[in-house]
Write an enzyme that holds these catalytic residues in place. Structure first.
Site: not given
Ligand code: F6P
Length: 359
Positions: A176, A185, A117, A77, A268, A266, A140-141
């Protein structure tokens, strides 16, 4: 003596602090001052502007490997182009931003951010008319066009690979399967790379159509009764809603394949920055400072065939795939995805990993 502003926007990732530190070091060698803007454009438009003078005391070398951003990326926000546009206050926001840049007497502004951005900054480029505006791509995407790598991607692949490595051991103990949902994303690069590295049996990414029955058959006929299936968060399955990992898990359960889901989330985006990401962050910081010295503006640093150079933001805006921002329908962003020429796809296929209906 030049005055440089640096800010981090969008989601954080590993390598931001390395880039900030290298900018500071390179600027010091040139006799320049570096102001670190806190919380991205939110801090820049606050009254008074929130910033710190970057020095070795503020960011010592031993902390530069840490994830996150010493400058913060802004809370949800926060005031940025996107929230200002959504509230219909973009004009006032741009004015504030422009005034802040003048008040800080900046000669250049380095924005470490993502495709959202950069696209927004370019669309509102009048705001930066009095400074040299340089972008450094991080995410990271790996969904930013014109660069072979983005800062943070390598560490994310490492983090997700380690997560899968740990799960593989418990998977074996209980005969399993684990369905691991990766971030990324609409881009499958993170899932594809970590899936291959961790020895996953199947990798589902948004770029490639898959068939659930064929996936189930592959898992049933696998040479082991345990393993990992990596699914990218961007995949969809007709007729299903909810988390992609849950959809796949339900299909496996229906076929009597014991399984669990796992969400690294997160983690990642965190983890000590890998050497590869540190080197990339260093090279991009160097390219950004050289661009300032060469009087360039509205450029992005980009890795191409092992070398970091600059490309114009105008070029960036027409590269990749043009996607309408769901939050700002008037805005188009430039996105990149896993290319069908990516040699990893063929390698995965040849290695017997199910990656969907590729051939
Ligand atoms: O764009 C980076 C990213 O980590 C995406 O891989 C993921 O979908 C999104 O941001 C998660 O966003 P937030 O931290 O707002 O949950």
């Amino acid at each position: 003596m030049k005055r440089i502003g640096v800010l981090t926007t969008g989601g954080d990732c590993s390598g931001l602090n390395t880039a900030i530190w290298r900018i500071m070091q390179g600027a010091k060698l040139r006799g320049w001052r570096v102001l670190g803007i806190i919380d991205g454009t939110d801090g820049l438009t606050s009254n008074p502007v929130r910033y710190i003078e970057l020095t070795d005391d503020v960011l010592p070398v031993e902390n530069t490997r840490l994830s996150g951003s010493i400058l913060h990326n802004g809370h949800a926000g926060a005031l940025n182009f996107e929230t200002a546009a959504a509230k219909g206050t973009l004009k006032a926001f741009n004015k504030k931003l422009y005034n802040a840049i003048r008040e800080l007497k900046l000669d250049a502004l380095i924005l470490i951010g993502g495709n959202g951005s950069f696209s927004l900054a370019w669309a509102n480029r009048e705001t930066y008319r009095d400074v040299q505006f340089i972008c450094i791509p991080k995410t990271i995407d790996m969904d930013i066009p014109l660069t072979d790598r983005t800062i943070g991607f390598d560490t994310a692949v490492e983090q997700l690979t380690r997560f899968c490595d740990q799960l593989m051991l418990t998977a074996r103990s209980h005969h399993r399967w684990f369905v691991v949902q990766s971030m990324g994303r609409d881009c499958g690069a993170l899932a594809l790379n970590a899936g291959i590295a961790s020895g996953a049996s199947a990798i589902l990414i948004p770029e490639i159509k898959f068939n659930v029955d064929k996936l189930v058959k592959r898992i049933k006929n696998a040479s082991t009764d345990y393993g990992i299936i990596v699914v990218s968060e961007g995949i969809t399955l007709r007729g299903h809603s909810g988390k992609p990992a849950d959809m796949i898990s339900r299909a496996l359960t229906r076929a009597d394949i014991p399984n669990r889901t796992a969400f690294p989330e997160h983690t990642q985006r965190s983890g000590d920055t890998t050497a590869t990401d540190r080197i990339l962050a260093t090279s991009m910081a160097d390219a950004a400072l050289n661009a300032i010295e060469n009087n360039e503006t509205y450029v992005m640093t980009a890795l191409e065939n092992g070398r970091v150079k600059t490309v114009s933001l105008a070029e960036f805006c027409t590269a990749g795939e043009q996607v309408t921002d769901p939050n700002i329908p008037s805005l188009v962003t430039s996105n990149a995805y896993v290319s069908m020429d990516d040699p990893l796809l063929e390698i995965a296929h040849d290695m017997g990993i199910y990656i969907g209906e590729i051939k």
